[in-house]
Design a protein around this motif. Structure first.
Motif, PDB file in Angstrom:
ATOM      1  N   ARG A   2      37.766  36.225  34.485  1.00 47.30           N
ATOM      2  CA  ARG A   2      37.556  37.277  35.476  1.00 47.30           C
ATOM      3  C   ARG A   2      37.649  38.640  34.778  1.00 47.30           C
ATOM      4  O   ARG A   2      38.496  38.843  33.907  1.00 47.30           O
ATOM      5  CB  ARG A   2      38.612  37.209  36.580  1.00 47.30           C
ATOM      6  CG  ARG A   2      38.671  35.893  37.326  1.00 47.30           C
ATOM      7  CD  ARG A   2      37.409  35.599  38.072  1.00 47.30           C
ATOM      8  NE  ARG A   2      37.149  36.647  39.050  1.00 47.30           N
ATOM      9  CZ  ARG A   2      36.550  36.489  40.194  1.00 47.30           C
ATOM     10  NH1 ARG A   2      36.103  35.317  40.528  1.00 47.30           N
ATOM     11  NH2 ARG A   2      36.363  37.487  41.011  1.00 47.30           N
ATOM     12  N   ALA A   4      37.696  42.882  35.663  1.00 47.24           N
ATOM     13  CA  ALA A   4      37.837  43.901  36.695  1.00 47.24           C
ATOM     14  C   ALA A   4      37.608  45.268  36.070  1.00 47.24           C
ATOM     15  O   ALA A   4      38.027  45.539  34.936  1.00 47.24           O
ATOM     16  CB  ALA A   4      39.225  43.850  37.325  1.00 47.24           C
ATOM     17  N   LYS A  63      42.182  36.143  39.045  1.00 42.63           N
ATOM     18  CA  LYS A  63      41.866  37.344  39.832  1.00 42.63           C
ATOM     19  C   LYS A  63      43.118  37.947  40.459  1.00 42.63           C
ATOM     20  O   LYS A  63      43.249  39.171  40.531  1.00 42.63           O
ATOM     21  CB  LYS A  63      40.837  37.023  40.909  1.00 42.63           C
ATOM     22  CG  LYS A  63      40.423  38.247  41.702  1.00 42.63           C
ATOM     23  CD  LYS A  63      39.387  37.929  42.751  1.00 42.63           C
ATOM     24  CE  LYS A  63      39.056  39.185  43.553  1.00 42.63           C
ATOM     25  NZ  LYS A  63      38.143  38.909  44.645  1.00 42.63           N
ATOM     26  N   LEU A  66      44.783  40.243  38.058  1.00 43.29           N
ATOM     27  CA  LEU A  66      44.051  41.511  37.963  1.00 43.29           C
ATOM     28  C   LEU A  66      44.343  42.403  39.161  1.00 43.29           C
ATOM     29  O   LEU A  66      44.537  43.616  39.013  1.00 43.29           O
ATOM     30  CB  LEU A  66      42.551  41.245  37.845  1.00 43.29           C
ATOM     31  CG  LEU A  66      42.075  40.630  36.535  1.00 43.29           C
ATOM     32  CD1 LEU A  66      40.610  40.231  36.649  1.00 43.29           C
ATOM     33  CD2 LEU A  66      42.293  41.585  35.377  1.00 43.29           C
ATOM     34  N   GLU A  67      44.394  41.824  40.345  1.00 45.11           N
ATOM     35  CA  GLU A  67      44.689  42.609  41.549  1.00 45.11           C
ATOM     36  C   GLU A  67      46.082  43.239  41.468  1.00 45.11           C
ATOM     37  O   GLU A  67      46.270  44.400  41.834  1.00 45.11           O
ATOM     38  CB  GLU A  67      44.567  41.738  42.799  1.00 45.11           C
ATOM     39  CG  GLU A  67      43.140  41.376  43.126  1.00 45.11           C
ATOM     40  CD  GLU A  67      43.014  40.364  44.249  1.00 45.11           C
ATOM     41  OE1 GLU A  67      44.031  39.713  44.612  1.00 45.11           O
ATOM     42  OE2 GLU A  67      41.888  40.213  44.770  1.00 45.11           O
ATOM     43  N   VAL A  90      37.354  49.383  42.908  1.00 40.04           N
ATOM     44  CA  VAL A  90      37.586  48.284  41.982  1.00 40.04           C
ATOM     45  C   VAL A  90      36.480  47.252  42.180  1.00 40.04           C
ATOM     46  O   VAL A  90      36.176  46.879  43.320  1.00 40.04           O
ATOM     47  CB  VAL A  90      38.961  47.620  42.221  1.00 40.04           C
ATOM     48  CG1 VAL A  90      39.189  46.492  41.223  1.00 40.04           C
ATOM     49  CG2 VAL A  90      40.078  48.643  42.140  1.00 40.04           C
ATOM     50  N   ASN A  91      35.905  46.807  41.082  1.00 44.33           N
ATOM     51  CA  ASN A  91      34.891  45.756  41.103  1.00 44.33           C
ATOM     52  C   ASN A  91      35.396  44.583  40.279  1.00 44.33           C
ATOM     53  O   ASN A  91      35.933  44.770  39.179  1.00 44.33           O
ATOM     54  CB  ASN A  91      33.564  46.256  40.522  1.00 44.33           C
ATOM     55  CG  ASN A  91      32.919  47.309  41.383  1.00 44.33           C
ATOM     56  OD1 ASN A  91      32.794  47.143  42.583  1.00 44.33           O
ATOM     57  ND2 ASN A  91      32.521  48.408  40.763  1.00 44.33           N
ATOM     58  N   TYR A  92      35.194  43.387  40.829  1.00 44.02           N
ATOM     59  CA  TYR A  92      35.582  42.163  40.124  1.00 44.02           C
ATOM     60  C   TYR A  92      34.317  41.395  39.779  1.00 44.02           C
ATOM     61  O   TYR A  92      33.408  41.271  40.588  1.00 44.02           O
ATOM     62  CB  TYR A  92      36.491  41.301  41.006  1.00 44.02           C
ATOM     63  CG  TYR A  92      37.802  41.977  41.331  1.00 44.02           C
ATOM     64  CD1 TYR A  92      38.862  41.933  40.439  1.00 44.02           C
ATOM     65  CD2 TYR A  92      37.963  42.673  42.511  1.00 44.02           C
ATOM     66  CE1 TYR A  92      40.067  42.559  40.717  1.00 44.02           C
ATOM     67  CE2 TYR A  92      39.149  43.311  42.811  1.00 44.02           C
ATOM     68  CZ  TYR A  92      40.195  43.244  41.919  1.00 44.02           C
ATOM     69  OH  TYR A  92      41.372  43.877  42.204  1.00 44.02           O
ATOM     70  N   TYR A  93      34.291  40.869  38.569  1.00 42.87           N
ATOM     71  CA  TYR A  93      33.127  40.108  38.106  1.00 42.87           C
ATOM     72  C   TYR A  93      33.572  38.737  37.636  1.00 42.87           C
ATOM     73  O   TYR A  93      34.676  38.533  37.226  1.00 42.87           O
ATOM     74  CB  TYR A  93      32.431  40.840  36.959  1.00 42.87           C
ATOM     75  CG  TYR A  93      32.053  42.257  37.310  1.00 42.87           C
ATOM     76  CD1 TYR A  93      30.872  42.514  38.006  1.00 42.87           C
ATOM     77  CD2 TYR A  93      32.872  43.318  36.963  1.00 42.87           C
ATOM     78  CE1 TYR A  93      30.507  43.815  38.327  1.00 42.87           C
ATOM     79  CE2 TYR A  93      32.515  44.607  37.287  1.00 42.87           C
ATOM     80  CZ  TYR A  93      31.343  44.856  37.962  1.00 42.87           C
ATOM     81  OH  TYR A  93      30.995  46.145  38.285  1.00 42.87           O
TER      82      TYR A  93
END
Length: 93
Positions: A2, A4, A63, A66-67, A90-93
């Protein structure tokens, strides 16, 4: 895996020169980098005294981790004297 990425826009009300701005931002960036092991860079408004956009990026297998990291960074930004966080995404990929 993941990834971010966060965009943080700041207003720096007490700053009266680019030198002051660089000193304030460098201190913030160093603390965030050291405490959270993320990549941090000023990505926009480098020539404006009282505005800044900081980019933060991190990679993790989880994830939720990361959050947690990005929430803590936002809290740190809110608590930093001389900087007002006016927008974040915030963008998560």
């Amino acid at each position: 895996m993941r990834v971010a990425a966060m965009r943080m826009e700041f207003f720096l009300p007490g700053v009266t020169s680019l030198k002051e701005k660089r000193m304030l931002l460098q201190s913030f960036k160093d603390k965030v980098d050291n405490d959270f092991n993320v990549s941090v860079s000023e990505v926009e408004n480098q020539d404006l005294w009282q505005r800044s956009v900081i980019g933060v990026a991190s990679v993790s297998s989880d994830k939720n981790q990361l959050e947690k990291i990005f929430s803590a960074i936002i809290q740190r930004a809110d608590e930093t004297h001389g900087m007002e966080l006016i927008d974040r995404k915030v963008n998560y990929y």
